[in-house]
Every structure is written in C-alpha cells, then in structure tokens.
Design a protein around this motif. Structure first.
Motif, PDB file in Angstrom:
ATOM      1  N   MET A  11       0.837  -1.195   0.000  1.00  0.00           N
ATOM      2  CA  MET A  11       0.000   0.000   0.000  1.00  0.00           C
ATOM      3  C   MET A  11       0.876   1.251   0.000  1.00  0.00           C
ATOM      4  SD  MET A  11      -3.132  -0.874   2.646  1.00  0.00           S
ATOM      5  CE  MET A  11      -4.517  -1.895   2.138  1.00  0.00           C
ATOM      6  N   GLN A  12       0.465   2.237  -0.786  1.00  0.00           N
ATOM      7  CA  GLN A  12       1.164   3.526  -0.851  1.00  0.00           C
ATOM      8  C   GLN A  12       0.118   4.638  -0.794  1.00  0.00           C
ATOM      9  OE1 GLN A  12       3.308   2.364  -4.619  1.00  0.00           O
ATOM     10  NE2 GLN A  12       5.074   3.209  -3.539  1.00  0.00           N
ATOM     11  N   PRO A  13      -0.332   5.000   0.394  1.00  0.00           N
ATOM     12  CA  PRO A  13      -1.477   5.905   0.522  1.00  0.00           C
ATOM     13  C   PRO A  13      -1.200   7.309   0.001  1.00  0.00           C
ATOM     14  CG  PRO A  13      -0.469   5.499   2.662  1.00  0.00           C
ATOM     15  CD  PRO A  13       0.175   4.541   1.710  1.00  0.00           C
ATOM     16  N   PHE A  14      -2.254   7.916  -0.559  1.00  0.00           N
ATOM     17  CA  PHE A  14      -2.153   9.278  -1.081  1.00  0.00           C
ATOM     18  C   PHE A  14      -3.525   9.925  -1.120  1.00  0.00           C
ATOM     19  CE2 PHE A  14      -3.247   6.796  -4.828  1.00  0.00           C
ATOM     20  CZ  PHE A  14      -4.150   7.619  -5.512  1.00  0.00           C
ATOM     21  N   ALA A  15      -3.518  11.240  -1.228  1.00  0.00           N
ATOM     22  CA  ALA A  15      -4.733  12.023  -1.468  1.00  0.00           C
ATOM     23  C   ALA A  15      -4.577  12.708  -2.812  1.00  0.00           C
ATOM     24  CB  ALA A  15      -4.939  13.048  -0.365  1.00  0.00           C
ATOM     25  N   ALA A  16      -5.596  12.627  -3.656  1.00  0.00           N
ATOM     26  CA  ALA A  16      -5.530  13.190  -5.004  1.00  0.00           C
ATOM     27  C   ALA A  16      -5.770  14.696  -4.987  1.00  0.00           C
ATOM     28  CB  ALA A  16      -6.545  12.506  -5.909  1.00  0.00           C
ATOM     29  N   ASN A  17      -5.164  15.360  -5.959  1.00  0.00           N
ATOM     30  CA  ASN A  17      -5.248  16.811  -6.101  1.00  0.00           C
ATOM     31  C   ASN A  17      -6.157  17.137  -7.285  1.00  0.00           C
ATOM     32  OD1 ASN A  17      -4.712  19.555  -5.862  1.00  0.00           O
ATOM     33  ND2 ASN A  17      -2.758  19.449  -6.950  1.00  0.00           N
TER      34      ASN A  17
ATOM     35  N   THR B  95      -6.567   7.237  -0.584  1.00  0.00           N
ATOM     36  CA  THR B  95      -6.442   5.987  -1.323  1.00  0.00           C
ATOM     37  C   THR B  95      -5.293   5.174  -0.742  1.00  0.00           C
ATOM     38  OG1 THR B  95      -7.380   6.841  -3.382  1.00  0.00           O
ATOM     39  CG2 THR B  95      -5.865   4.980  -3.565  1.00  0.00           C
ATOM     40  N   LEU B  96      -5.569   3.909  -0.438  1.00  0.00           N
ATOM     41  CA  LEU B  96      -4.545   3.028   0.128  1.00  0.00           C
ATOM     42  C   LEU B  96      -3.662   2.439  -0.955  1.00  0.00           C
ATOM     43  CD1 LEU B  96      -6.753   1.094   2.722  1.00  0.00           C
ATOM     44  CD2 LEU B  96      -5.202   3.014   3.162  1.00  0.00           C
ATOM     45  N   GLY B  97      -4.226   2.166  -2.112  1.00  0.00           N
ATOM     46  CA  GLY B  97      -3.465   1.565  -3.194  1.00  0.00           C
ATOM     47  C   GLY B  97      -4.378   0.953  -4.229  1.00  0.00           C
TER      48      GLY B  97
END
Length: 521
Positions: free
Chosen positions: A81-87, A107-109
């Motif tokens: 998992m490589q979590p992120f928040a979209a722009n 998003t976890l992945g």
C-alpha cells in the motif's frame, strides 16, 4: 491471511507533491500528495459487503480478523500500500472553486485481484490531508452508513457506481453541525472503504487547466487513457485519441444519467469534482430517491432554493459539467470541434438510452416516437397526483391490459384529494397505454418480466436509511445488514419484506434525514 497484490500506477506514473509535511496548502504541478491515514481509537468492523470482499479475494476469516478492521479503519497498512490524497479542483454549484482535492479520502493503493481486475481502495473519513481546508478529515456514522448502503444498492440496481467494501466504527466522537444552523452535536465516527477501478474525476483535469499547466494535463489524460480506457488501444494518437476518449466519457456519463432517471435517484450535489471520468456514481452525500414523482425535488438543503441539482435537471447538469471538462481539455486541441462532437454524442446517447428505458419501464417490445409523449404525459400526472414513482411503475406490470384499472397501483397515492383530482386523467392515460400494449406482439408474462427487470420493487428510500442509522447510533447494526441484504435483490419479490417496499410514511415527510439532507458528514 491478508496478503493482496498492489500495483500502484497512479503514484508510480504521475508526479507527486514533493512536500510531505503536514498542513493544508496549495499543491502545484502534482497529481497527488502522499499522506497516511490517521489512526483511530478503537477500530471495529460494523458491516461489510460480502460480494465485494469475495471479488477482492478476502476470505471470511480475513474479514473477521482484527487486522482487517485495523487496516480499513486506518490504523495499519498492508505490504504494497502507498497511501495518497488526489489533487483536483471543481465547479461547485456552477462556480469555479479552485483547488479542492481529497479532503477526507485517502487511497490506500490499487489492488489487483485473482482475475486481474484493478480496484482502487479508498478510505473515506481517514483523517486530514493537505486538501482538508478547515475540516478534520473525519466522517460520522450516519453519512458513512448512507455511503456504504447506497454504493451497494446502486450496484445491484444495475447503475454504474463505486462500490463499498467495509464500514468501520472508530470509537471516537466528532462534532458536526448537520444543518449549518449553529447547533452542533457530537456524533459517532466511522470510516468507509470504497472501491472503484478509478476515482479520477472531471476536476482532476480542471485544476491543471485552470493553472495553464498543459504538461500535467497531458500527463493525466495519457495516464487515464492508458490505465482506465484499455479499449482505446489502437484508436490513434494525439488529438484523435483525445477526441475519442472524451466522446467515450460523454457516452458513459449519458448512460449514467439515464439510469438515475430510470430508478428515481437524485445525487444532490453534482459538482464537477463529484463526476467520475468512468461514468460511475461517485461521492454519496445528500442523495435521495424520489418518493412522490417530482422533477423539481432535491434532497440537498444547500440547494433548496436554487434547486440546481433537482431530479429532472440532472441530465442537463451533466451536459454542463462535460462542457467544463471540454473547456479544460481544449488546451490539448487545435480547435474545439472534436470536443463539440463529444458533447453531441452525449445528447444522442442519452436520448437513445432514455427511449430504451421508456420501452422497458412501460413493457414495450420497442420504443416508438409517440411513446416518449406517452411517458411524459404519465410523468405529468404522477407529479400532479403526488404519486409514488417506484410503486406506480412496479404496479403497472400487473395491470390487465384487456381490462385496465388502477387497482395494482392502489398503494402509490399519497394524498386522497390530489388522487381524486387526477384520477379521471389517469384512467384515460391507462386506456391509451393498454391500447398501445395490445398493439404489440409481446406475451403478458414476457411484458411483466421486462418491466420488473427495469422497475425495482425496493429502493433505498431516505427514511429506510435513517431507520437503520437510528438503530446503529443506539448500538444495533442489524438494521444496516438487513437493509443491505434487501437491496442486494431490488428487482425480486422478497416474501416477508413488504415493509421495505412501502411508500414514505407521513412521519418521514419533513423529518431530518428522511426528506432533505446537508453535505455535513
């Protein structure tokens, strides 16, 4: 054992925010920011979709494990998992709002299941991100239950939608002012894991275009086509490819709008940042199903005066939103005609889908030009008579066309006085309808089957969701699981579950959560 495979192309192929520090900020030249979910006090699995869990490859033992609740409550990550928040940005209620982004979704992945399907796992209510603005990044139980239930209900209705895997209670309390009237209350918190092949929105493209960042815009378009539209391989390159891609987005959006109208669904907040590039229903906030048929109804308290996102205007709003997307993508084109062609494809696709839905809902073997007028006349009568949409169309399948009466629709009327006023015209319409059905060569059983496959018996009425929320708030989650099970078979008659197929009761007409809702969650 929880050991899924992840292939995180969004963070691998697109530029990210180099700033990894906490805090809200404007993010330029990046499609996302890396951010981890904020742990909660006591993650506890409240409910889950067995259908979605199986599709992702999670066993019953996986779901029952403490690790499952910890991961999907935001307290742990699985390998890969490589979590992120979209722009992204967006137009909200018709006005450009600038940068918005995932303010409480992380998003976890991107998980690859055993069949090779790609599913993006996203936690909603998992804590603050660089895009949270003044909010806390959390979600309350009531809104989380509504998103969890509606995601699955829409899927089983056959409406393109994001899905829901799990509902996890956090063991924490969150302050919310539900109607923005200065009366905040403490509410239990929860996290939903929602699932989709892609969460890319119109707003992902609008933001770089608004900043004249043609390079990032092109990177996003190329990535989206490559990952999310594999059917376009070999179509062409450059502007020809972008034109066909936009036309496909228009087609999918048109089909989605036709489905919403078919089942009586109102999204409530059709901002461009809530429009999926894949033509999925996304972001379940102040949604609702029309009870008594009313093209002017919106469930969103914020929209109560303007009624921009009212039921009957949703196709026109979708067209307007696509126009904003086209304006953003115009940076990739020498002239706008290919984009205009895509918008024309929306119109033709929607009209075709709407005609097909008319035929299906009325039990006609094929749609004729005059059938559109027949349906419009019926809708006018349903509005005038304050008649329940779901109950009327479901009952229509049981009408004996050789001796038509209103008896099968007896339970669809809300107001006796309005029924009395409209009944003569409604009986006249029924005679015209019966004559039209008799003209065609379609056996009665086949006609009924066709209609019942288009007209659901069960829909997620707001008052049903609110009853489940009330029970869950008191600690009884059984109302959620029972309602989920009913909504898994919306077109089937389910013995013993008539209570879920009744018209809205009088007590729910004006009650908070049962009539209109806010965006507060």
């Amino acid at each position: 054992m929880l050991n899924p495979h992840f292939d995180n192309r969004f963070v691998r192929d697109l530029p990210g925010d180099p700033d990894t520090s906490p805090g809200v900020r404007q993010v330029h030249g990046a499609a996302y920011s890396r951010v981890a979910p904020t742990p909660v006090a006591q993650p506890r699995l409240l409910a889950y979709s067995a259908d979605m869990a199986r599709r992702l490859g999670f066993s019953e033992a996986d779901v029952a494990s403490e690790d499952f609740a910890r991961v999907f409550g935001g307290n742990a990550l699985l390998p890969g998992m490589q979590p992120f928040a979209a722009n992204y940005g967006g137009h909200q209620f018709g006005q450009w709002a600038g940068q918005l982004g995932d303010g409480r979704a992380i998003t976890l992945g991107e998980m690859i299941n055993a069949d090779g399907e790609r599913w993006e796992l996203q936690l909603k209510g998992a804590g603050p991100t660089p895009y949270s603005r003044s909010a806390d990044g959390r979600a309350v139980l009531r809104s989380s239950i509504r998103e969890f239930l509606c995601s699955e209900a829409m899927h089983h209705l056959g409406v393109p939608t994001t899905r829901a895997l799990s509902l996890v209670g956090t063991g924490e309390w969150i302050e919310r002012d539900m109607f923005y009237d200065g009366h905040p209350q403490m509410e239990p918190g929860a996290v939903v894991c929602r699932v989709a092949p892609s969460f890319i929105r119109f707003g992902n493209f609008e933001l770089p275009a608004s900043r004249n960042d043609a390079e990032l815009l092109r990177q996003l378009a190329d990535f989206c086509i490559r990952r999310d539209f594999p059917e376009l391989r070999g179509v062409g390159r450059g502007q020809a490819l972008y034109a066909e891609w936009f036309a496909r987005v228009c087609e999918r959006t048109a089909v989605l709008m036709a489905h919403w109208i078919r089942v009586g669904f109102v999204h409530g907040v059709m901002n461009t940042d809530n429009m999926s590039i894949l033509g999925l229903t996304i972001d379940y906030g102040p949604y609702g199903w029309v009870d008594n048929f009313d093209p002017g109804w919106t469930p969103n308290t914020t929209d109560r005066y303007q009624r921009r996102y009212r039921f009957g205007q949703q196709p026109q709003v979708a067209y307007w939103n696509l126009g904003r997307l086209a304006g953003s993508l115009s940076l990739l084109f020498d002239d706008t005609e290919p984009l205009q062609a895509g918008l024309r494809r929306f119109v033709s696709t929607y009209l075709d889908a709407d005609r097909e839905n008319t035929a299906r809902k009325l039990g006609l073997a094929e749609s004729r030009e005059e059938d559109t007028a027949l349906m419009q006349h019926l809708q006018d009568l349903l509005t005038e008579g304050e008649i329940d949409m779901t109950l009327f169309f479901r009952g229509l399948a049981d009408v004996d066309v050789h001796s038509p009466t209103l008896a099968p629709m007896e339970d669809a009327f809300y107001d006796p006085a309005r029924r009395e006023a409209v009944e003569p015209a409604l009986r006249e319409w029924l005679e015209r309808y019966a004559a039209r059905v008799v003209q065609q060569d379609l056996p009665a059983a086949q006609r009924r089957e066709r209609m019942n496959a288009a007209n659901p018996r069960y829909v997620l009425r707001n008052y049903l969701a609110q009853q489940a929320i009330d029970r869950a708030t008191e600690g009884d989650i059984a109302g959620v699981t029972e309602l989920l099970e009913v909504m898994r078979h919306p077109y089937d008659d389910q013995p013993g579950r008539d209570a879920y197929a009744r018209r809205r009761p009088d007590w729910a007409r004006e009650r908070a959560g049962c009539s209109m809702l806010s965006c507060s969650s």
